[in-house]
Design an enzyme around this catalytic site. Structure first.
Site, PDB file in Angstrom:
ATOM      1  N   GLY A 106       0.823  -1.213   0.000  1.00 54.66           N
ATOM      2  CA  GLY A 106       0.000   0.000   0.000  1.00 54.66           C
ATOM      3  C   GLY A 106       0.845   1.245   0.000  1.00 54.66           C
ATOM      4  N   SER A 107       0.537   2.160   0.911  1.00 59.10           N
ATOM      5  CA  SER A 107       1.216   3.454   0.909  1.00 59.10           C
ATOM      6  C   SER A 107       0.986   4.159   2.243  1.00 59.10           C
ATOM      7  CB  SER A 107       0.633   4.292  -0.229  1.00 59.10           C
ATOM      8  OG  SER A 107       0.786   5.658   0.036  1.00 59.10           O
ATOM      9  N   SER A 108       1.889   5.076   2.579  1.00 54.39           N
ATOM     10  CA  SER A 108       1.758   5.805   3.842  1.00 54.39           C
ATOM     11  C   SER A 108       0.548   6.739   3.860  1.00 54.39           C
ATOM     12  CB  SER A 108       3.035   6.603   4.122  1.00 54.39           C
ATOM     13  OG  SER A 108       3.284   7.497   3.068  1.00 54.39           O
ATOM     14  N   CYS A 109      -0.077   6.960   2.702  1.00 51.79           N
ATOM     15  CA  CYS A 109      -1.235   7.869   2.686  1.00 51.79           C
ATOM     16  C   CYS A 109      -2.488   7.226   3.285  1.00 51.79           C
ATOM     17  CB  CYS A 109      -1.507   8.393   1.290  1.00 51.79           C
ATOM     18  SG  CYS A 109      -2.156   7.160   0.196  1.00 51.79           S
ATOM     19  N   TYR A 136      -7.276   7.178  -3.298  1.00 52.78           N
ATOM     20  CA  TYR A 136      -6.234   6.139  -3.326  1.00 52.78           C
ATOM     21  C   TYR A 136      -6.124   5.472  -1.949  1.00 52.78           C
ATOM     22  CZ  TYR A 136      -1.434   4.356  -3.935  1.00 52.78           C
ATOM     23  OH  TYR A 136      -0.307   3.575  -4.007  1.00 52.78           O
ATOM     24  N   LYS A 140      -6.558   1.490  -0.799  1.00 52.15           N
ATOM     25  CA  LYS A 140      -5.485   0.743  -0.131  1.00 52.15           C
ATOM     26  C   LYS A 140      -5.937   0.208   1.238  1.00 52.15           C
ATOM     27  CE  LYS A 140      -2.225   0.815  -3.195  1.00 52.15           C
ATOM     28  NZ  LYS A 140      -1.737  -0.452  -3.766  1.00 52.15           N
ATOM     29  N   PRO A 163       4.728   0.891   2.301  1.00 53.39           N
ATOM     30  CA  PRO A 163       5.955   1.666   2.101  1.00 53.39           C
ATOM     31  C   PRO A 163       5.713   3.172   2.168  1.00 53.39           C
ATOM     32  CG  PRO A 163       5.202   0.764   0.018  1.00 53.39           C
ATOM     33  CD  PRO A 163       4.259   0.266   1.065  1.00 53.39           C
ATOM     34  N   THR A 164       6.750   3.899   2.542  1.00 51.97           N
ATOM     35  CA  THR A 164       6.716   5.352   2.500  1.00 51.97           C
ATOM     36  C   THR A 164       6.876   5.839   1.049  1.00 51.97           C
ATOM     37  OG1 THR A 164       7.715   7.302   3.459  1.00 51.97           O
ATOM     38  CG2 THR A 164       9.225   5.527   2.865  1.00 51.97           C
ATOM     39  N   ASN A 165       7.074   7.152   0.838  1.00 50.44           N
ATOM     40  CA  ASN A 165       7.270   7.688  -0.524  1.00 50.44           C
ATOM     41  C   ASN A 165       8.539   7.074  -1.128  1.00 50.44           C
ATOM     42  OD1 ASN A 165       5.289   9.427   0.591  1.00 50.44           O
ATOM     43  ND2 ASN A 165       5.927  11.090  -0.753  1.00 50.44           N
ATOM     44  N   HIS A 179       5.514  11.730  -8.839  1.00 54.97           N
ATOM     45  CA  HIS A 179       5.784  12.119  -7.456  1.00 54.97           C
ATOM     46  C   HIS A 179       6.883  13.182  -7.447  1.00 54.97           C
ATOM     47  CE1 HIS A 179       3.898   8.109  -6.587  1.00 54.97           C
ATOM     48  NE2 HIS A 179       3.306   8.868  -5.694  1.00 54.97           N
ATOM     49  N   TRP A 202       6.586  23.077  -6.526  1.00 55.24           N
ATOM     50  CA  TRP A 202       5.181  23.276  -6.173  1.00 55.24           C
ATOM     51  C   TRP A 202       5.048  23.562  -4.678  1.00 55.24           C
ATOM     52  CZ3 TRP A 202       2.419  18.455  -8.774  1.00 55.24           C
ATOM     53  CH2 TRP A 202       2.543  18.561 -10.156  1.00 55.24           C
ATOM     54  N   ARG A 209       8.631  15.108   4.056  1.00 55.12           N
ATOM     55  CA  ARG A 209       8.412  13.783   3.467  1.00 55.12           C
ATOM     56  C   ARG A 209       9.563  12.853   3.829  1.00 55.12           C
ATOM     57  NH1 ARG A 209       4.176  15.621   3.007  1.00 55.12           N
ATOM     58  NH2 ARG A 209       2.769  15.735   1.223  1.00 55.12           N
ATOM     59  N   ASP A 269       0.140  21.743  -1.232  1.00 52.67           N
ATOM     60  CA  ASP A 269       1.194  21.195  -0.363  1.00 52.67           C
ATOM     61  C   ASP A 269       0.876  19.754   0.045  1.00 52.67           C
ATOM     62  OD1 ASP A 269       3.090  23.159  -0.150  1.00 52.67           O
ATOM     63  OD2 ASP A 269       2.278  24.033   1.694  1.00 52.67           O
TER      64      ASP A 269
HETATM   65  O1  GFB Z   1       5.253  13.282  -4.125  1.00 48.75           O
HETATM   66  P1  GFB Z   1       4.026  14.106  -4.153  1.00 48.75           P
HETATM   67  O2  GFB Z   1       3.424  14.369  -5.493  1.00 48.75           O
HETATM   68  O3  GFB Z   1       2.872  13.462  -3.296  1.00 48.75           O
HETATM   69  O4  GFB Z   1       4.320  15.533  -3.493  1.00 48.75           O
HETATM   70  P2  GFB Z   1       2.473  13.315  -1.740  1.00 48.75           P
HETATM   71  C1  GFB Z   1       5.000  15.676  -2.290  1.00 48.75           C
HETATM   72  C2  GFB Z   1       5.208  17.147  -1.969  1.00 48.75           C
HETATM   73  O5  GFB Z   1       6.141  17.699  -2.905  1.00 48.75           O
HETATM   74  C3  GFB Z   1       3.957  18.036  -2.044  1.00 48.75           C
HETATM   75  C4  GFB Z   1       5.673  18.943  -3.384  1.00 48.75           C
HETATM   76  O6  GFB Z   1       3.997  18.964  -0.981  1.00 48.75           O
HETATM   77  C5  GFB Z   1       4.139  18.761  -3.373  1.00 48.75           C
HETATM   78  O7  GFB Z   1       3.498  20.012  -3.434  1.00 48.75           O
HETATM   79  N1  GFB Z   1       6.249  19.234  -4.702  1.00 48.75           N
HETATM   80  C6  GFB Z   1       7.088  20.259  -4.973  1.00 48.75           C
HETATM   81  C7  GFB Z   1       6.026  18.563  -5.844  1.00 48.75           C
HETATM   82  N2  GFB Z   1       7.378  20.302  -6.278  1.00 48.75           N
HETATM   83  C8  GFB Z   1       6.736  19.243  -6.852  1.00 48.75           C
HETATM   84  C9  GFB Z   1       6.656  18.770  -8.189  1.00 48.75           C
HETATM   85  O8  GFB Z   1       7.231  19.323  -9.128  1.00 48.75           O
HETATM   86  N3  GFB Z   1       5.910  17.637  -8.398  1.00 48.75           N
HETATM   87  C10 GFB Z   1       5.261  16.992  -7.375  1.00 48.75           C
HETATM   88  N4  GFB Z   1       4.557  15.886  -7.656  1.00 48.75           N
HETATM   89  N5  GFB Z   1       5.290  17.468  -6.103  1.00 48.75           N
HETATM   90  C11 GFB Z   1       1.419  11.185  -2.673  1.00 48.75           C
HETATM   91  C12 GFB Z   1       0.002  10.692  -2.762  1.00 48.75           C
HETATM   92  O9  GFB Z   1       1.337  12.276  -1.849  1.00 48.75           O
HETATM   93  O10 GFB Z   1       2.291  10.276  -2.078  1.00 48.75           O
HETATM   94  C13 GFB Z   1      -0.087   9.293  -3.213  1.00 48.75           C
HETATM   95  O11 GFB Z   1      -0.712  11.573  -3.611  1.00 48.75           O
HETATM   96  C14 GFB Z   1       0.935   8.411  -2.555  1.00 48.75           C
HETATM   97  O12 GFB Z   1      -1.370   8.848  -2.946  1.00 48.75           O
HETATM   98  C15 GFB Z   1       2.304   8.994  -2.582  1.00 48.75           C
HETATM   99  O13 GFB Z   1       0.566   8.132  -1.221  1.00 48.75           O
HETATM  100  C16 GFB Z   1       3.334   8.152  -1.885  1.00 48.75           C
HETATM  101  O14 GFB Z   1       3.615  12.800  -0.917  1.00 48.75           O
HETATM  102  O15 GFB Z   1       1.863  14.589  -1.227  1.00 48.75           O
END
Ligand code: GFB
Length: 309
Positions: A106-109, A136, A140, A163-165, A179, A202, A209, A269
């Site tokens: 799954g995922s940490s979310c 999602y 999970k 797992p974590t990210n 991601h 972003w 994280r 965020d």
């Molecule tokens: O990895 P990410 O897309 O997902 O974004 P989550 C993590 C953080 O990085 C957020 C920032 O605060 C984003 O705003 N960020 C900064 C960026 N720049 C960027 C960029 O260019 N692209 C992206 N994508 N982010 C996901 C979940 O959450 O984590 C999934 O949506 C899953 O369901 C996954 O659990 C492991 O960590 O926020």
């Protein structure tokens, strides 16, 4: 314990699945894989037919519809329904054909947005989810619960690991759906090639994280497959986190880009912090081996050889 077993890695083309195939090839097992043209995992009849014909002894469910924060927000049906369909098809058929052990990933979310940090496994379903990825997360959580239902009702060894990210080779580097780490690598690389000063990220850069290299994740998964049988799921993480701004600066160092970060504050965020407790896995004897800096460096090399534009 894995010697001579037929182990199906469902989702072997993805970042996690391909790392699992690399790691399992060091074990004395036979690795089974199937391509989507032959068996679409979201289609129940195709999954049944393939699993009945190939009879795996063990199954790892690494197949999933995954993506970053924006993809999760833009495609709620895909993230909820596709994942429910894939996992339901595989888990129910694994029971029908007497699979000896199944590992659902799954995922940490899955954890509530206001969980006490580091997040222990017991925090599951103790509060509301983070809205940016709740579709999602609900899929999970349903997967964890379905595995537990099979354990409870039929005594099955269907366990779950969260797992974590993750990041590493074979990640998705598409800026709209990826991601954060693959996005930062691509943005830093493009800015460097264009001779730009700094790059855009972003959000505020303040969210924290936890990251784990996918080869560490694959190693932990094999460890869990061999050593873990509990009813409760188990976290797989590195045990430490850093801010998105710190992550971006580290990526810039690895890529060789100088300058400042610019913030696109129209982008979300997401969850402020989701550091998982790594205690349960550590207590059983598993530790990660790849530092974030080294993992980013090898991932950047993989990007240069396979994706760079
Ligand atoms: O990895 P990410 O897309 O997902 O974004 P989550 C993590 C953080 O990085 C957020 C920032 O605060 C984003 O705003 N960020 C900064 C960026 N720049 C960027 C960029 O260019 N692209 C992206 N994508 N982010 C996901 C979940 O959450 O984590 C999934 O949506 C899953 O369901 C996954 O659990 C492991 O960590 O926020």
């Amino acid at each position: 314990m894995l010697d001579g077993k037929r182990i199906w890695v469902a989702g072997h083309r993805g970042m996690v699945g391909s790392a699992l195939v690399r790691r399992l090839s060091q074990e004395g097992c036979t690795i089974l894989t199937v391509d989507r043209q032959e068996c679409d995992l979201a289609e129940q009849d195709q999954v049944r037919r393939w699993m009945h014909a190939n009879k795996p002894d063990m199954v790892i469910i690494a197949a999933a519809k995954v993506g970053g924060i924006l993809a999760n927000m833009n495609y709620p049906v895909d993230f909820m329904y596709s994942n429910l369909a894939i996992q339901n098809n595989i888990i129910t058929t694994a029971h029908d054909i007497d699979v000896q052990k199944l590992l659902f990933l799954g995922s940490s979310c899955i954890y509530p947005r206001q969980s006490v940090q580091p997040i222990e496994e017991s925090s599951l379903l103790t509060g509301p989810l983070e809205p940016t990825n709740e579709w999602y997360a609900i899929a999970k959580i349903a997967g964890i619960r379905l595995c537990q239902a099979y354990m409870q009702q039929y005594g099955r060894r269907f366990v779950s690991a969260m797992p974590t990210n993750l990041y590493g080779p074979h990640d998705n580097f598409d800026l709209a759906s990826s991601h954060v780490i693959p996005a930062l690598i691509r943005k830093a690389h493009r800015a460097k090639i264009a001779g730009e000063d700094g790059m855009e990220i972003w959000g505020t850069g303040k969210p924290l994280r936890e990251f784990l290299h996918v080869d560490d994740m694959a190693d932990a998964t094999v460890f869990v497959l061999k050593n873990y049988e509990d009813f409760e799921h188990i976290n797989i993480g590195s045990g430490s986190d850093l801010s998105i701004a710190e992550t971006a600066r580290l990526v810039m160092e690895v890529v060789g880009l100088k300058g400042e970060l610019r913030h696109d504050l129209a982008k979300p965020d997401g969850m402020f912090r989701k550091l998982m407790s790594a205690d349960k896995l550590r207590a059983r004897g598993w530790e990660p081996k790849i530092s974030l800096r080294d993992g980013l460096a090898t991932t950047y090399r993989w990007f240069l050889e396979n994706v760079a534009d």
